[in-house]
Enzyme design. Structure first.
Site, PDB file in Angstrom:
ATOM      1  N   TRP A 463      12.807  20.007  40.704  1.00  0.00           N
ATOM      2  CA  TRP A 463      12.797  19.263  39.450  1.00  0.00           C
ATOM      3  C   TRP A 463      14.242  18.963  39.019  1.00  0.00           C
ATOM      4  O   TRP A 463      14.535  17.906  38.496  1.00  0.00           O
ATOM      5  CB  TRP A 463      12.073  20.108  38.406  1.00  0.00           C
ATOM      6  CG  TRP A 463      11.959  19.480  37.057  1.00  0.00           C
ATOM      7  CD1 TRP A 463      12.209  18.187  36.706  1.00  0.00           C
ATOM      8  CD2 TRP A 463      11.547  20.137  35.865  1.00  0.00           C
ATOM      9  NE1 TRP A 463      11.964  18.004  35.373  1.00  0.00           N
ATOM     10  CE2 TRP A 463      11.557  19.181  34.839  1.00  0.00           C
ATOM     11  CE3 TRP A 463      11.148  21.444  35.581  1.00  0.00           C
ATOM     12  CZ2 TRP A 463      11.203  19.507  33.531  1.00  0.00           C
ATOM     13  CZ3 TRP A 463      10.806  21.754  34.281  1.00  0.00           C
ATOM     14  CH2 TRP A 463      10.833  20.786  33.268  1.00  0.00           C
ATOM     15  N   ASN A 464      15.115  19.905  39.273  1.00  0.00           N
ATOM     16  CA  ASN A 464      16.507  19.726  38.924  1.00  0.00           C
ATOM     17  C   ASN A 464      17.226  19.016  40.066  1.00  0.00           C
ATOM     18  O   ASN A 464      17.847  19.627  40.928  1.00  0.00           O
ATOM     19  CB  ASN A 464      17.129  21.098  38.636  1.00  0.00           C
ATOM     20  CG  ASN A 464      18.379  20.955  37.789  1.00  0.00           C
ATOM     21  OD1 ASN A 464      18.964  19.878  37.720  1.00  0.00           O
ATOM     22  ND2 ASN A 464      18.781  22.037  37.158  1.00  0.00           N
ATOM     23  N   ASP A 465      17.129  17.696  40.027  1.00  0.00           N
ATOM     24  CA  ASP A 465      17.736  16.822  41.046  1.00  0.00           C
ATOM     25  C   ASP A 465      19.054  17.302  41.611  1.00  0.00           C
ATOM     26  O   ASP A 465      19.247  17.327  42.816  1.00  0.00           O
ATOM     27  CB  ASP A 465      18.074  15.461  40.419  1.00  0.00           C
ATOM     28  CG  ASP A 465      16.866  14.626  40.182  1.00  0.00           C
ATOM     29  OD1 ASP A 465      16.923  13.801  39.255  1.00  0.00           O
ATOM     30  OD2 ASP A 465      15.877  14.804  40.899  1.00  0.00           O
ATOM     31  N   PRO A 466      20.008  17.580  40.730  1.00  0.00           N
ATOM     32  CA  PRO A 466      21.360  17.745  41.258  1.00  0.00           C
ATOM     33  C   PRO A 466      21.636  19.149  41.769  1.00  0.00           C
ATOM     34  O   PRO A 466      22.780  19.468  42.054  1.00  0.00           O
ATOM     35  CB  PRO A 466      22.240  17.423  40.051  1.00  0.00           C
ATOM     36  CG  PRO A 466      21.423  17.800  38.886  1.00  0.00           C
ATOM     37  CD  PRO A 466      20.003  17.588  39.268  1.00  0.00           C
ATOM     38  N   MET A 467      20.618  19.956  41.891  1.00  0.00           N
ATOM     39  CA  MET A 467      20.836  21.275  42.479  1.00  0.00           C
ATOM     40  C   MET A 467      20.659  21.096  43.983  1.00  0.00           C
ATOM     41  O   MET A 467      19.670  21.514  44.571  1.00  0.00           O
ATOM     42  CB  MET A 467      19.810  22.233  41.884  1.00  0.00           C
ATOM     43  CG  MET A 467      20.187  23.675  42.036  1.00  0.00           C
ATOM     44  SD  MET A 467      19.091  24.685  41.064  1.00  0.00           S
ATOM     45  CE  MET A 467      19.832  24.500  39.464  1.00  0.00           C
TER      46      MET A 467
END
Lengths: 769, 769
Positions: A463-467
């Protein structure tokens, strides 16, 4: 005077300088328009890929909608210069580009239109905008009233930015037959294939008016001269009527107009993109003039009304009511009805926007679920984006593999089935395969993509794209995703009625989380490729992440005692006056085993910001464990407006919830709370669901409408009108009287209002302790 | 006062408003900087791909350097605000952003630096810029002199644009240890690979000064306030010293300075990109302060002097002399020494820029030839671009297949061999294959890619990039390329000493052109996939193209009678006061069998513009048939400056030849002649060659220096100093006296000065009729 007045019918700001970025938006099925109170406008239309017809003064980079746009003198806008030919003074409406302080100013977002009013130099000016419901074109109305008892000689000069259209070909001329400035261009290309792709593009931008101008100009730089945009040479000298030949176009008209004592004059304009002059003629015929303007206002109003949703509330907090009853549903509707005007929405966004539609137009939610499933991969996984038309391309972020998309199918499904009881959808077929089978394939894919500990791989992000560097080598896992999968499994057990292997796997995953990522007071965020747990106590930055806590409350991973500790930890470490931060403390430097997230500016976007989508999920999870007091508190912070200074700090105008407020509250209180100004956000579906099903506790079940509210304790009375499966329930909540539930005055056993034989209108009383 | 004064040492403009786009440029091996007279600056540095450190206020699109850049208030620039604290008046240097008309103004391009001087409010201000020879950093000096006999209290506020750096991370703060504003960012990326690619990028922009400021500001919007860039709130109130947190950065310093009567104060600044603060410290140590500034001026001057070339002339036209003796060679040197600061120059550009270096530093030309050949494909063809480092990517245009690249090998080779006599290069090996064999493979490829008529296929373009639909289906042919191949074949026959099959093929191709594309008065441009000849008399648009005529003169396709007709047709249809148009009449609408060219704005870029590269080739071909009078006339038009109004019309500052002047002279005289302002152009090598070998007729041969001038008839006397193979020839041309050639006073038989036994200095007299 109040700075901001919010009602269900309008939201008004009375200063152009107190909150210079305050903004509203309009949309229809073909375009979206975002306007600031000062008159800057960002508009895009779909052909079918997003395109602009009013551009920056340079070739702009193609990118997603950016947060916290910094405006600058030549940002595209729609302005009207007004010059008194006697006093030689001038100003501009709404505020840019001249920026002369007006005597009075209002900027009003109505559900279907925007309106500015300015009093300056003894003139009353009204500047209004509405969009048709199915055409990419702007309809403007200008009304100027002379407040004095003497005649006035004015020069009225509407200025519509066109900007840098193309390095290949651009220009503009006045077409007298159409009474229109028409700017033309050729979308730049170098490869032959692109020629054929660009063939159909609307490469023209036009401005037409229902009155004949006295003069015009089409060349930006010549219009400005040495005076620049704030004091254009031609405003003084008169417009010179030039043709723009490869020069940056602008659409500028001049009306030298005498106004009698107290007289009002009115102009109408149509501005937008067109394929050719024939289309300009058609659009002009359809949309120019007072009747068309009024007609479109009505049609646009009717369109927005279709998105009123299923809940109307009346609480002691009228500001809250006004927002929730109108503006939140409007934003939910915008998302669900347009898919944010993208052509390849990220799959999780697409499914959550559909979740909002469960409460607005459930049939759309059903269609979205089935359409998404039609894009399912053979191995059960879901693609990173849902292409909405043949030939859509995956934008950049959708080229990066994320592992969470399947999860959202079940979350949408639950909301949809609870609201509609349409369990038949499970037996529907999508491209020859049943929905039930497809959903189980998705679950099996989720179970397959776990490590030996039963923790879910994160790949290049969840869900957290930039991880994106936790698990790019194929080993790192996501704690949040593990919990989300457990939650999805449990939802499927409940909705499908099939217990195994799903229930056991859910239990195993919850157990694995407790074994590997319970950190004493909260759940950790994940474990990297190199077996380093993160989002844990000993991390100096990024030690506590909100999302795993929210989902641990939903998945059953957290015991009641754990839940208490988690909620306390979140309160201590992440809550701020502007809401709950997504993680804390924000990263201030690159952490190579977490990735891009940690390179984002601290306190903005996801990196320690009050990321409202995550905050909304936390709120939802709080309502699921009946922590309504805290849920309401955080919801209220999300809306801002506890007092006006709060709005000013945020620069936020209460017609939408932005995707984030700046966080990093402890390190940077100056900027904390500042609104991103972005109205595209998965937040709103969850706030709406939290309000309906959570706070007011009016959730559908197989039997009927369940009533299990968790309203804040200080509300002694509240009312809600809930539309549900064809019936209308007028619900009154009272605290301190007799506990229990009555339907049309009769006590109800339990907390479910079983479905009536015939839909009708019902009075419900809820006694709260 | 003169508007423009050109000398070999400087070029000065005395108005910021007469020619607002007039611009100069500086470069070194790591960066390039383009500045307008008003203070706008476009700079890029190589890391190794081109990047910026001073940005537009929005995310800019990545594109090639665009012509005719339209400036706007927030275009990046380097400015100094000066506010008199007593009178409360302010202005800015050089001219933007305040634009107050100065009492006196000059903008001067020196070979190695730029300098502005402004007299305003009884102050003399000098603002100077120089670049080190091998570092991407700008060195600025500010000198302010009080012209009055009384003390003055001033607020001096240098403002350096930083602009929108990145949506991912940006900010700025003042570092007191370094006495520097340091703006930081993270180049935005979403894919993991890009993280590793971006690792080494210089993502910081810094400004440091050799004096301690009284205050600073790093936030653009806060600095401006409601006053905007032209009247910033903080200029009045004093700078507030803020840290920019995701806000658009700017580097602004404040010096509240008392100037005694007639006193001068001096500041030095260093501005540029850096990887980290340690690098800022190093750059500061190396480049900040008066000594460093002076030292760098000396080094930069010495660097530019290395590009003085091989010819100095003295003619009745002193303006012509000044340009040719300094500014043309400087521009040739810029191209050849830097490859235009690209990393994948188009092959034809790379080879022609090397051709310029034949006359500046022949060893570089040799290296370029061999390097280009090292990129040759196995089938003999040349790639569309020459990648200058491992990992360079082909930019967009180099992804489109063009068929002419091989031709330029021979054209470069001829110039190189004639100048150096280094025939040994033909026996060199490149990656295990001899140069001779490689060149013949290139020729064979050219012969293979012809149709049954022996006309050369054009594929998706030839020299004329955007002519991309003539032959994309595989059948269309290029008349120009056919002639260019014939020319290359003839060059090879002469240079290699091998006659067959090359000479016969050349003859056959010339014959094929005469059979299929001679149109009565000129050669046609090509034949499309559908067998439609174009660039011919019956075409209403694009009926006459310049390039086929130039190459027909060189290839031998044109008889003397044909040549006369062609030259007359060009004069009648393509010549304008601003030079000779590339084709005419310009296309005003799409012609689908020609392609992208016809969609370009009429009169700009190649579509009917005075495209100087093509014009220069025409000039060169005229000199080859000894039409020196016309060649000079067109060369002079290319330089503009017949009188000052000509410069004003063009907006051209005579320190470089732009890639084009607007054409479409007959339809659009208002904009015709306008300079593109782009100094990257293959033009200059050809103008230089035409001057040396053509007009002054000083061309190398195997035996020595051939002297066959074709000077304009109205020059009764002219002198040239020619460096050639180690010797210096002082040549005096006199008209009307004894015809013939003398060397050190002794008559020479024939027109070749045979090589001396020892290099030396020789006096040559040329008697012209």
């Amino acid at each position: 005077m109040r700075l901001i007045t919010l009602t269900p019918d309008s939201c008004t700001l009375t200063s152009a300088t107190a909150m210079p970025r305050a903004s509203g938006f309009l949309w229809n099925c073909k375009m979206m328009l975002h306007a600031t109170c000062r008159g800057f406008v960002t508009a895009q239309h779909m052909q079918p890929e997003p395109a602009k017809y009013s551009h920056a003064p340079v070739v702009e980079g193609k990118t997603f909608m950016l947060p916290e746009t910094a405006h600058y003198a030549h940002h595209p806008g729609r302005f009207v210069y007004v010059r008194d030919l006697v006093s030689q003074r001038h100003f501009s409406v709404p505020h840019e580009p001249v920026r002369r302080a007006p005597k009075a100013f209002t900027f009003t977002q109505h559900p279907e239109r925007l309106e500015w009013s300015v009093e300056q130099d003894d003139l009353d000016i009204r500047w209004s905008l509405v969009l048709p419901v199915d055409e990419a074109v702007e309809l403007w109305r200008l009304e100027i009233r002379n407040r004095l008892d003497i005649e006035r000689a004015l020069r009225i000069v509407p200025y519509f930015s066109v900007g840098y259209m193309s390095w290949m070909n651009q220009g503009a001329r006045f077409n007298a037959d159409l009474n229109a400035v028409i700017a033309s261009s050729v979308t730049a290309y170098q490869k032959i294939d692109d020629y054929f792709k660009n063939h159909h593009l609307k490469d023209k931008t036009f401005l037409t008016c229902d009155r004949l101008p006295d003069a015009f100009e089409t060349r930006r730089e010549d219009f400005e001269g040495e005076g620049g945009l704030s004091d254009p040479d031609m405003l003084r000298a008169g417009l010179a009527g030039g043709e723009a030949l490869y020069e940056t176009p602008a659409a500028v008209l001049q009306f030298d107009q005498t106004l009698e004592a107290n007289e009002t004059q009115v102009w109408h304009f149509v501005f937008g993109p067109a394929f050719d002059e024939a289309e300009v003629a058609c659009l002009k015929a359809a949309y120019l003039g007072p009747e068309a303007f009024e007609r479109v206002c009505g049609e646009a109003r009717a369109y927005v009304e279709q998105g009123r949703g299923v809940l109307a509330i009346e609480t002691p907090d009228t500001h809250f009511d006004a927002f929730m009853n109108r503006w939140l549903a409007r934003q939910v509707y915008y998302h669900g009805d347009t898919n944010r005007l993208t052509t390849d929405p990220q799959t999780r966004n697409y499914l959550q926007d559909a979740l909002g539609m469960v409460f607005v137009r459930p049939q759309s939610a059903r269609e979205s679920l089935l359409y998404a499933l039609s894009k399912q991969n053979a191995d059960g996984s879901m693609p990173d984006g849902i292409k909405l038309y043949d030939g859509a391309q995956f934008s950049y972020i959708n080229q990066v593999p994320h592992t969470d998309h399947c999860v959202w199918l079940f979350i949408l499904l639950e909301a949809y089935l609870d609201e509609t009881d349409d369990y038949a959808v499970l037996d529907a077929e999508v491209d020859g395969q049943g929905v039930r089978a497809r959903l189980e394939a998705a679950l099996r894919w989720l179970l397959k993509t776990r490590d030996h500990r039963r923790l879910s791989y994160i790949d290049q992000g969840d869900w957290n794209d930039p991880m994106n560097m936790v698990g790019w080598k194929g080993k790192g896992v996501s704690g949040w995703l593990t919990l989300a999968v457990a939650y999805a499994l449990r939802l499927w057990v409940r909705l499908s009625g099939e217990t195994q292997p799903w229930a056991a796997e859910a239990e195993a995953m919850n157990a694995a989380m407790n074994t590997h990522l319970w950190d004493g007071d909260w759940f950790g965020r994940g474990i990297t490729d190199d077996d380093v747990a993160f989002g844990i106590r000993r991390d100096p930055e990024g030690r506590l992440y909100l999302n795993p806590q929210s989902f641990a409350l939903l998945s059953g991973a957290a015991s009641e005692a754990q839940a208490e500790r988690m909620v306390q930890a979140v309160a201590a470490e992440l809550e701020t006056p502007y809401g709950v931060e997504m993680l804390g403390p924000p990263y201030t430097k690159m952490r190579e085993d977490v990735g891009r997230l940690t390179q984002k500016s601290p306190g903005v976007a996801e990196n320690g910001s009050v990321y409202n989508h995550a905050a909304a999920f936390y709120i939802y999870s709080l309502t699921q464990v009946k922590k309504g007091e805290k849920a309401f508190e955080l919801m209220r912070k999300m809306l801002a407006g506890v007092d006006e200074s709060d709005y000013v700090q945020r620069g936020q105008f209460p017609v939408f919830i932005p995707n984030y407020y700046r966080g990093d509250f402890h390190a940077h209180p100056r900027t904390a709370g500042r609104s991103s100004q972005l109205f595209n956000t998965g937040t709103v579906a969850w706030v709406y669901r939290s309000l309906i099903e959570g706070l007011f506790g009016l959730k559908g079940t197989r039997e009927g409408l369940s009533v299990q509210p968790c309203l804040p304790a200080h509300w002694t009375e509240a009312r809600a009108t809930r539309q549900f499966r064809g019936s209308t329930y007028h619900v009154t909540y009272r605290r301190g009287g007799t506990p229990g539930l009555t339907l049309n005055g009769r006590p109800v056993v339990g907390n479910v209002l079983t479905l009536p034989e015939q839909p009708g209108v019902f009075e419900v009383e809820v006694g709260l302790q």
